[in-house]
Enzyme design. Structure first.
Site, PDB file in Angstrom:
ATOM      1  N   ASP A 279       0.921  -1.238  -0.017  1.00 60.58           N
ATOM      2  CA  ASP A 279      -0.079  -0.077  -0.057  1.00 60.58           C
ATOM      3  C   ASP A 279       0.903   1.340  -0.044  1.00 60.58           C
ATOM      4  O   ASP A 279       0.577   2.320   0.500  1.00 60.58           O
ATOM      5  CB  ASP A 279      -1.018   0.186   1.257  1.00 60.58           C
ATOM      6  CG  ASP A 279      -1.971   0.809   1.236  1.00 60.58           C
ATOM      7  OD1 ASP A 279      -2.604   1.362   1.989  1.00 60.58           O
ATOM      8  OD2 ASP A 279      -2.446   1.445  -0.067  1.00 60.58           O
TER       9      ASP A 279
ATOM     10  N   LYS B 246       2.665   3.386  -5.579  1.00 55.30           N
ATOM     11  CA  LYS B 246       2.421   2.583  -6.550  1.00 55.30           C
ATOM     12  C   LYS B 246       3.297   2.022  -7.578  1.00 55.30           C
ATOM     13  O   LYS B 246       3.182   0.980  -8.088  1.00 55.30           O
ATOM     14  CB  LYS B 246       1.219   2.819  -7.274  1.00 55.30           C
ATOM     15  CG  LYS B 246      -0.013   3.380  -6.284  1.00 55.30           C
ATOM     16  CD  LYS B 246      -0.210   2.693  -5.193  1.00 55.30           C
ATOM     17  CE  LYS B 246      -0.584   3.370  -3.995  1.00 55.30           C
ATOM     18  NZ  LYS B 246      -0.696   2.499  -2.741  1.00 55.30           N
TER      19      LYS B 246
ATOM     20  N   ASP C 234      -3.195  -3.133  -2.730  1.00 57.35           N
ATOM     21  CA  ASP C 234      -4.225  -2.024  -2.576  1.00 57.35           C
ATOM     22  C   ASP C 234      -4.053  -1.045  -3.619  1.00 57.35           C
ATOM     23  O   ASP C 234      -3.083  -1.117  -4.464  1.00 57.35           O
ATOM     24  CB  ASP C 234      -4.305  -1.034  -1.345  1.00 57.35           C
ATOM     25  CG  ASP C 234      -5.532  -0.171  -0.945  1.00 57.35           C
ATOM     26  OD1 ASP C 234      -5.150   0.904  -0.708  1.00 57.35           O
ATOM     27  OD2 ASP C 234      -6.552  -0.601  -1.635  1.00 57.35           O
ATOM     28  N   ASN C 235      -4.961  -0.427  -4.093  1.00 57.85           N
ATOM     29  CA  ASN C 235      -5.281   0.464  -5.358  1.00 57.85           C
ATOM     30  C   ASN C 235      -4.861   0.087  -6.758  1.00 57.85           C
ATOM     31  O   ASN C 235      -4.125   0.767  -7.581  1.00 57.85           O
ATOM     32  CB  ASN C 235      -4.044   1.761  -4.825  1.00 57.85           C
ATOM     33  CG  ASN C 235      -4.550   2.301  -3.318  1.00 57.85           C
ATOM     34  OD1 ASN C 235      -3.695   2.119  -2.757  1.00 57.85           O
ATOM     35  ND2 ASN C 235      -5.784   2.912  -3.390  1.00 57.85           N
TER      36      ASN C 235
ATOM     37  N   GLU D  35     -11.514   4.251  -1.156  1.00 55.74           N
ATOM     38  CA  GLU D  35     -11.930   4.738   0.100  1.00 55.74           C
ATOM     39  C   GLU D  35     -12.617   5.727   0.364  1.00 55.74           C
ATOM     40  O   GLU D  35     -12.260   6.900  -0.256  1.00 55.74           O
ATOM     41  CB  GLU D  35     -10.592   4.747   1.234  1.00 55.74           C
ATOM     42  CG  GLU D  35      -9.366   5.542   0.723  1.00 55.74           C
ATOM     43  CD  GLU D  35      -8.362   4.971  -0.015  1.00 55.74           C
ATOM     44  OE1 GLU D  35      -8.739   3.787  -0.659  1.00 55.74           O
ATOM     45  OE2 GLU D  35      -7.272   5.311  -0.038  1.00 55.74           O
TER      46      GLU D  35
HETATM   47  O1  LIG Z   1      -0.436   6.586  -3.228  1.00 53.44           O
HETATM   48  C1  LIG Z   1      -1.016   6.115  -2.411  1.00 53.44           C
HETATM   49  N1  LIG Z   1      -0.089   5.682  -1.167  1.00 53.44           N
HETATM   50  C2  LIG Z   1       1.295   5.781  -1.337  1.00 53.44           C
HETATM   51  C3  LIG Z   1       1.828   6.760  -0.716  1.00 53.44           C
HETATM   52  C4  LIG Z   1       1.418   8.193  -0.778  1.00 53.44           C
HETATM   53  C5  LIG Z   1       2.209   9.236  -0.381  1.00 53.44           C
HETATM   54  C6  LIG Z   1       3.095   9.030   0.574  1.00 53.44           C
HETATM   55  C7  LIG Z   1       3.738   7.769   0.816  1.00 53.44           C
HETATM   56  C8  LIG Z   1       4.634   7.687   1.466  1.00 53.44           C
HETATM   57  N2  LIG Z   1       4.969   6.445   2.394  1.00 53.44           N
HETATM   58  C9  LIG Z   1       5.541   5.574   1.973  1.00 53.44           C
HETATM   59  C10 LIG Z   1       6.440   5.660   0.735  1.00 53.44           C
HETATM   60  C11 LIG Z   1       7.347   4.712   0.140  1.00 53.44           C
HETATM   61  C12 LIG Z   1       7.536   3.522   0.778  1.00 53.44           C
HETATM   62  N3  LIG Z   1       8.311   2.445   0.610  1.00 53.44           N
HETATM   63  N4  LIG Z   1       8.225   1.477   1.655  1.00 53.44           N
HETATM   64  C13 LIG Z   1       7.243   2.167   2.556  1.00 53.44           C
HETATM   65  C14 LIG Z   1       6.987   3.398   1.823  1.00 53.44           C
HETATM   66  C15 LIG Z   1       5.807   4.272   2.484  1.00 53.44           C
HETATM   67  C16 LIG Z   1       3.051   6.670   0.383  1.00 53.44           C
HETATM   68  C17 LIG Z   1      -2.610   6.107  -2.143  1.00 53.44           C
HETATM   69  C18 LIG Z   1      -3.263   7.044  -2.998  1.00 53.44           C
HETATM   70  C19 LIG Z   1      -4.377   7.030  -3.243  1.00 53.44           C
HETATM   71  C20 LIG Z   1      -5.136   8.100  -3.728  1.00 53.44           C
HETATM   72  C21 LIG Z   1      -4.884   9.372  -3.711  1.00 53.44           C
HETATM   73  C22 LIG Z   1      -5.459  10.552  -4.376  1.00 53.44           C
HETATM   74  C23 LIG Z   1      -6.508  10.239  -5.356  1.00 53.44           C
HETATM   75  F1  LIG Z   1      -7.059  10.951  -5.947  1.00 53.44           F
HETATM   76  C24 LIG Z   1      -6.841   8.807  -5.408  1.00 53.44           C
HETATM   77  C25 LIG Z   1      -6.198   7.756  -4.721  1.00 53.44           C
HETATM   78  C26 LIG Z   1      -5.373   6.078  -2.340  1.00 53.44           C
HETATM   79  C27 LIG Z   1      -4.745   5.109  -1.746  1.00 53.44           C
HETATM   80  O2  LIG Z   1      -5.151   4.175  -0.812  1.00 53.44           O
HETATM   81  C28 LIG Z   1      -3.091   5.067  -1.599  1.00 53.44           C
HETATM   82  O3  LIG Z   1      -2.642   4.061  -0.873  1.00 53.44           O
HETATM   83 MG   LIG Z   2      -4.120   2.567  -0.495  1.00 54.89          MG
END
Ligand SMILES: O=C(NCc1cccc(CNc2ccc3[nH]ncc3c2)c1)c1cc(-c2ccc(F)cc2)cc(O)c1O
Ligand SMILES: [Mg+2]
Length: 214
Positions: A141, A144, A169-170, A199
């Site tokens: 998650d 992506k 997810d996603n 979500e």
């Molecule tokens: O992009 C997403 N999630 C990932 C994410 C995103 C930002 C920061 C991090 C920083 N955390 C991170 C990074 C790199 C990493 N490497 N190992 C661990 C680790 C941890 C992670 C996401 C977006 C949407 C979404 C947004 C907008 C929209 F319109 C529709 C849908 C919905 C989701 O359910 C999502 O999951």
């Molecule tokens: Mg997600």
């Protein structure tokens, strides 16, 4: 300075949930996201699918990539048998800080090891650092565009066994096309798509479950 969304989410948990009660923490976050501010937790609809897969697998070792504020961490940890090893990885320090507090508020801090860092750096070290040979269940998650390179790292470092389950997810929104193409066409995986919605919205999204065949 202005608070961040994760900080406001934490406040909502501290105000509306019961300490030590994971269900109330999950409900408080879902309420906050439905009535105050959208946030990228897996949410209640996809969360129920996550629950059913975790319950079915009943894993002894779990890896989550992308802790964010700890919502799915709490959903997973509340279902695990005692003694299960659960590692969750978060790159963003501010999110990790909030997640630690939300996981602790749910009373699940002893079941979870939260590691700050990037999956690509951590995966090659997991065996050495945490004494884990293979994962029974992995929840993807995080960024992506990291799903595909990371599943290849799992294979390269021997972190999967026959029967390991990966849940992503996603896969529709924002979408992980290269990952989907890989797991759906590789003879080493049996994949199944669980249709759902992004979500807290009516936008189409879903989870992809992939069984490693060895
Ligand atoms: O992009 C997403 N999630 C990932 C994410 C995103 C930002 C920061 C991090 C920083 N955390 C991170 C990074 C790199 C990493 N490497 N190992 C661990 C680790 C941890 C992670 C996401 C977006 C949407 C979404 C947004 C907008 C929209 F319109 C529709 C849908 C919905 C989701 O359910 C999502 O999951
Ligand atoms: Mg997600």
């Amino acid at each position: 300075t202005r608070s961040t969304r994760p900080q406001r989410m934490l406040k909502a948990v501290q105000k509306n949930a019961i300490r030590g009660n994971p269900e109330s923490v999950i409900s408080a976050i879902d309420y906050f996201c439905k009535h105050s501010e959208w946030a990228m937790n897996v949410g209640d609809e996809k969360g129920c699918i996550l629950d059913s897969v975790v319950t079915e697998v009943d894993p002894s070792t779990v890896l989550e990539l992308g802790t964010y504020c700890g919502y799915s961490t709490v959903r997973i940890a509340r279902l695990l048998s005692p003694g299960t090893k659960f590692i969750t990885v978060e790159f963003n320090p501010a999110s990790a800080e909030v997640a630690r507090k939300i996981i602790a508020y749910a009373g699940l801090q002893d079941k979870v090891t939260l590691v700050e860092g990037a999956s690509g750096d951590l995966i090659p070290q997991i065996k050495k650092l945490y004494g884990i040979t293979t994962f029974d269940f992995i929840f993807l998650d995080h960024w992506k565009d990291r799903y595909l390179p990371d599943i290849k790292l799992f294979e390269e470092y021997g972190l999967l066994r026959k029967g390991s389950v990966l849940l992503a997810d996603n896969v529709i929104c924002p979408g992980t096309p290269e990952y989907l193409e890989y797991v759906r066409n590789s003879p080493r995986y049996e994949s199944r798509y669980y249709p759902s919605h992004l979500e807290y919205t009516k936008v189409e999204d879903g989870l992809e479950k992939s069984l490693f065949l060895g």
